[in-house]
Design a protein around this motif. Structure first.
Motif: not given
Length: 319
Positions: A156-161, A193-196, A279-286
């Motif tokens: 699992a990744l938090a970013n991608f190329m 971040l938006d995908v997650l 600004r829109r903070v992502v969910p805690p799991h992200v």
């Protein structure tokens, strides 16, 4: 006979469209497109041109009439992918730059993995040199810092190329594509971040092999400052204040090392109002995933080649 079935002896339509991003690199683009249309998957190929002023457009149109060209009037950076992806008629789209091409079978394997894992929105390819003797530092970092991949077809990744990935077209369009103000770096970080946040996963896929020449490139002083600034902007748009402050501190440290604290710091501050409006903070799991990856990066960085500090994290040519 089913009207949707391929005619006997014909090749089945590809499940994946490949979008090639380029600007003023005619030789590399011609070589890359030739490799892509020769793939056994026979993918549809779209070239997203970022306002080339050389012979790229004319030569591509002459040599590859089957390739669609989306010609931009100016350099949009990574946002140049947006219009081209909007034209894709397949479920999946593979994105690369003019020095990156997918290995035979990689796109078919990626489509199969995405079919079998509907929760995965993005596969990051394994990027290697043409001889497959060296792996891109970004991929080494992804593999070393992933917190795991329970139930997923890879880490699992938090970013991608952005220049070496396979995307679900529906997810890319739902995001609205890449943010043009971050087109020089950071657009893929915001998209990730938006995908997650939307409940999807991003996975590193070793079986989806892509080649790149040159494998990596050094950044200029200005490019390093821009990447650090944009990463701080993304943090203020999506992460809790603690993480945003940490990203700002890292950006200021880069500015200081590059002896550009004043100009780069002013540019960072100037974008503050724009980022805070978004600004829109992502969910805690992200947030948890991004923090796990950040902690892992601090521990493994010494084991990754020194150039990992300066690689092009997006997989995209820095123009």
């Amino acid at each position: 006979m089913n009207a949707l079935a391929p005619a006997p002896g014909s090749q089945p339509a590809s499940r994946v469209t490949v979008v090639v991003l380029t600007r003023n690199h005619v030789r590399q683009t011609v070589d890359t497109v030739a490799r892509l249309i020769a793939l056994p998957e026979h993918p549809r190929v779209i070239v997203a041109d970022n306002g080339s002023t050389d012979s790229t457009i004319g030569l591509l149109a002459s040599l590859f009439p089957q390739v669609r060209i989306v010609q931009g009037l100016r350099d949009l950076g990574m946002a140049g992918f947006n219009r081209a992806v909007a034209l894709a008629r397949t479920e999946y789209v593979a994105c690369c730059d003019d020095s990156t091409w997918f290995a035979p079978g990689a796109l078919a394997r990626a489509a199969q993995l995405l079919d079998a894992n509907p929760g995965v929105a993005v596969l990051n390819a394994c990027v290697a040199d043409a001889d497959e003797r060296e792996i891109h530092p970004a991929c080494l970092m992804f593999a070393a810092t992933s917190p795991g991949g329970d139930g997923l077809p890879g880490p699992a990744l938090a970013n991608f190329m952005a220049g070496a990935c396979i995307f679900r077209v529906s997810v890319f369009r739902a995001l609205g594509g890449y943010e043009e103000r971050l087109s020089r770096g950071g657009a893929e970080e915001l998209a990730a971040l938006d995908v997650l946040s939307a409940g999807h996963s991003i996975v590193y896929c070793e079986n989806a092999l892509a080649h790149r020449e040159p494998l990596y490139r050094w950044f200029t002083r200005t490019q390093q400052c821009t990447l650090a600034r944009n990463s701080a902007w993304v943090a203020w748009m999506r992460l809790p204040a603690r993480d945003a402050l940490a990203a700002t501190g890292r950006a200021l440290a880069v500015f200081a090392r590059q002896r550009s604290l004043g100009p780069a710091g002013f540019a960072l501050l100037r974008g503050a109002f724009w980022t805070l409006r978004r600004r829109r903070v992502v969910p805690p799991h992200v947030v948890l995933l991004t923090r796990q990856v950040r902690r892992a990066q601090r521990h493994v960085r010494v084991g990754i080649p020194a150039m990992a500090e300066k690689y092009d994290r997006s997989g995209q040519r820095a123009w």
